[in-house]
Design an enzyme around this catalytic site. Structure first.
Site, PDB file in Angstrom:
ATOM      1  N   LYS A   1       1.043  -1.134   0.005  1.00 40.01           N
ATOM      2  CA  LYS A   1       0.123   0.108  -0.137  1.00 40.01           C
ATOM      3  C   LYS A   1       0.811   1.140   0.016  1.00 40.01           C
ATOM      4  O   LYS A   1       2.052   1.054   0.570  1.00 40.01           O
ATOM      5  CB  LYS A   1      -1.036   0.252   1.043  1.00 40.01           C
ATOM      6  CG  LYS A   1      -1.693   1.181   1.396  1.00 40.01           C
ATOM      7  CD  LYS A   1      -2.575   1.378   0.224  1.00 40.01           C
ATOM      8  CE  LYS A   1      -3.463   2.661   0.535  1.00 40.01           C
ATOM      9  NZ  LYS A   1      -4.112   3.133  -0.446  1.00 40.01           N
ATOM     10  N   SER A   2       0.465   2.329  -0.518  1.00 40.79           N
ATOM     11  CA  SER A   2       1.196   3.405  -0.706  1.00 40.79           C
ATOM     12  C   SER A   2       1.442   4.025   0.902  1.00 40.79           C
ATOM     13  O   SER A   2       0.527   4.003   1.593  1.00 40.79           O
ATOM     14  CB  SER A   2       0.641   4.650  -1.327  1.00 40.79           C
ATOM     15  OG  SER A   2       0.279   4.443  -2.773  1.00 40.79           O
TER      16      SER A   2
ATOM     17  N   GLY B   1      -5.931  -4.976  -9.587  1.00 38.05           N
ATOM     18  CA  GLY B   1      -6.768  -4.175  -8.470  1.00 38.05           C
ATOM     19  C   GLY B   1      -8.095  -4.811  -8.190  1.00 38.05           C
ATOM     20  O   GLY B   1      -8.330  -5.662  -7.302  1.00 38.05           O
TER      21      GLY B   1
ATOM     22  N   CYS C   1      -2.870   9.856  -6.001  1.00 40.19           N
ATOM     23  CA  CYS C   1      -3.699   9.825  -5.143  1.00 40.19           C
ATOM     24  C   CYS C   1      -4.859  10.740  -5.253  1.00 40.19           C
ATOM     25  O   CYS C   1      -4.694  11.920  -5.039  1.00 40.19           O
ATOM     26  CB  CYS C   1      -3.206   9.684  -3.539  1.00 40.19           C
ATOM     27  SG  CYS C   1      -4.657   9.330  -2.525  1.00 40.19           S
TER      28      CYS C   1
ATOM     29  N   ASN D   1     -13.485   3.964  -4.780  1.00 39.98           N
ATOM     30  CA  ASN D   1     -12.884   3.715  -3.379  1.00 39.98           C
ATOM     31  C   ASN D   1     -12.357   5.144  -3.041  1.00 39.98           C
ATOM     32  O   ASN D   1     -12.187   5.869  -3.930  1.00 39.98           O
ATOM     33  CB  ASN D   1     -11.714   2.895  -3.322  1.00 39.98           C
ATOM     34  CG  ASN D   1     -10.439   3.590  -3.735  1.00 39.98           C
ATOM     35  OD1 ASN D   1      -9.810   4.059  -2.934  1.00 39.98           O
ATOM     36  ND2 ASN D   1     -10.029   3.525  -5.043  1.00 39.98           N
TER      37      ASN D   1
ATOM     38  N   GLY E   1      -8.430  -2.341 -15.171  1.00 42.01           N
ATOM     39  CA  GLY E   1      -9.474  -3.189 -15.717  1.00 42.01           C
ATOM     40  C   GLY E   1      -9.125  -4.712 -16.131  1.00 42.01           C
ATOM     41  O   GLY E   1      -9.552  -5.387 -16.995  1.00 42.01           O
TER      42      GLY E   1
ATOM     43  N   GLY F   1      -8.273   6.867   1.449  1.00 42.27           N
ATOM     44  CA  GLY F   1      -7.582   7.724   2.186  1.00 42.27           C
ATOM     45  C   GLY F   1      -6.110   7.330   2.760  1.00 42.27           C
ATOM     46  O   GLY F   1      -6.112   7.940   3.979  1.00 42.27           O
TER      47      GLY F   1
ATOM     48  N   ASN G   1       3.892   7.231  -5.866  1.00 44.54           N
ATOM     49  CA  ASN G   1       2.431   7.618  -6.062  1.00 44.54           C
ATOM     50  C   ASN G   1       2.317   9.148  -6.482  1.00 44.54           C
ATOM     51  O   ASN G   1       2.223   9.804  -5.389  1.00 44.54           O
ATOM     52  CB  ASN G   1       1.532   6.933  -5.177  1.00 44.54           C
ATOM     53  CG  ASN G   1       0.138   6.910  -5.615  1.00 44.54           C
ATOM     54  OD1 ASN G   1      -0.027   7.782  -6.644  1.00 44.54           O
ATOM     55  ND2 ASN G   1      -0.678   6.434  -4.826  1.00 44.54           N
TER      56      ASN G   1
HETATM   57  O1  RRO Z   1      -5.911   5.155  -0.475  1.00 45.75           O
HETATM   58  C1  RRO Z   1      -6.516   5.935  -1.440  1.00 45.75           C
HETATM   59  O2  RRO Z   1      -7.468   6.191  -1.268  1.00 45.75           O
HETATM   60  C2  RRO Z   1      -6.015   5.723  -2.969  1.00 45.75           C
HETATM   61  C3  RRO Z   1      -4.754   5.805  -3.280  1.00 45.75           C
HETATM   62 BR1  RRO Z   1      -3.581   6.275  -2.046  1.00 45.75          BR
HETATM   63  C4  RRO Z   1      -4.542   5.913  -4.486  1.00 45.75           C
HETATM   64  O3  RRO Z   1      -3.280   5.837  -5.013  1.00 45.75           O
HETATM   65  N1  RRO Z   1      -5.476   5.542  -5.422  1.00 45.75           N
HETATM   66  C5  RRO Z   1      -6.765   5.060  -5.083  1.00 45.75           C
HETATM   67  O4  RRO Z   1      -7.589   4.915  -5.862  1.00 45.75           O
HETATM   68  N2  RRO Z   1      -7.003   5.380  -3.675  1.00 45.75           N
END
Ligand code: RRO
Length: 315
Positions: free
Chosen positions: A46-47, A275, A134, A76, A254, A79, A131
């Site tokens: 995760k980032s 994803g 976001c 989504n 996709g 956050g 990233n």
């Molecule tokens: O954590 C997120 O809400 C999120 C991130 Br960091 C991202 O790069 N892309 C995304 O769809 N959600």
């Protein structure tokens, strides 16, 4: 005929091109361990930010399916829930038999510099995906959509981080934007891969029965993933593979079946992330996608990915 799905990527041999997209099944150590034990060719965290984050209030992820139960996509607004960069750095020290990418998404330039400064000194941290896209931090625009800020960010981080670096991009939609962005990326030799693309920012999914949004943060606005974004993802993969021929492209967007993986590679992807479909189907999806890709390659008489990578035909 023997099929080999291996790819040489920045000096490493990656046995299968298919792995998770950052954000799905990769926050906790047990989740990362499960990815490591699956048939994914690599794994990405995760980032991460400087500090631990719980993320946005739930529900913050919603899976869209049609009447027959077929997945359409996801929305989504997670956050950035994550354990902090120090945790994923610690994870990088664990023994593993496949490459680990660490996704980094500091809350500002200073955080990115702090994280990448420390990662630069740690030989166990080998593959970083920064990233720049976001969509879900309230009040923070996506760096990838402001070319001036993005170039400044890349200038600063590449002064500090000297190892090969990748960047996760938002989807672009305009030919001039592809070209302008590519010209910026090509100025940086240490940027070795581009991941195309993150979710399609700030869509709105609603439920007409309840007359309501489906996720809580941002009054229902969130990043869209899944088959809704496949044509956009393929366009970004292909455009950047042509405009940045010295860099690897990682496809994301996709992917639900082996044909989708095949198409990303045909458009120029070296590796392909999954994803929304991983979120829905779980880790066994990697076995299915691998089998389906091998089946397509067998029918077409391809033995390696380089037999068709980037070889998209035009009319
Ligand atoms: O954590 C997120 O809400 C999120 C991130 Br960091 C991202 O790069 N892309 C995304 O769809 N959600």
């Amino acid at each position: 005929m023997s099929i080999n799905l291996g790819t040489r990527f920045l000096g490493k041999l990656i046995k299968s091109p298919i792995y998770n997209a950052s954000g799905v099944h990769c926050v906790t150590f047990p989740q990362l361990d499960e990815l490591a034990m699956s048939s994914a060719g690599a794994l990405i965290t995760k980032s991460c930010t400087v500090n631990y984050r719980d993320g946005n209030p739930k529900p913050r992820y919603y899976d869209m399916v049609n009447e027959e139960g077929k997945q359409l996509g996801s929305i989504n607004s997670s956050g950035l829930p994550n354990l902090s960069y120090k945790a994923y750095q610690e994870y990088a020290h664990k023994k593993r038999d496949k490459p680990l990418f660490i996704s980094v998404s500091g809350m500002n330039l200073g955080e990115n510099l702090q994280i990448l400064g420390e990662f630069n000194e740690d030989p166990y941290v080998e593959l970083v995906e920064l990233n720049l896209s976001c969509p879900n931090i309230v009040g923070k625009p996506q760096t990838g959509y402001c070319f001036e800020d993005m170039e400044k960010m890349l200038n600063e981080v590449t002064k500090i981080y000297k190892k090969p670096l990748g960047i996760k991009l938002p989807p672009y939609f305009d030919m001039v934007h592809f070209k302008t962005a590519a010209e910026i990326f090509n100025k940086f030799q240490t940027i070795r891969f581009l991941t195309c693309c993150n979710s399609l920012g700030n869509g709105l999914v609603i439920d007409s029965e309840s007359e309501s949004v489906v996720i809580k943060p941002k009054n229902g606005f969130g990043g869209i993933g899944g088959i809704y974004i496949k044509p956009t993802a393929l366009a970004n993969v292909h455009a950047f593979s042509k405009l940045c021929p010295d860099k690897h492209i990682i496809g994301c967007g996709g992917v639900q079946n082996g044909k989708d993986v095949f198409e990303h590679i045909l458009c120029g992807a070296s590796l392909v992330q999954v994803g929304s479909a991983l979120y829905r189907e779980g880790l066994s999806i990697f076995d299915r996608l691998t089998e389906e890709l091998e089946e397509i390659m067998t029918i077409k008489g391809y033995e390696t990915l380089s037999d068709f990578r980037g070889k998209l035909k035009y009319l």
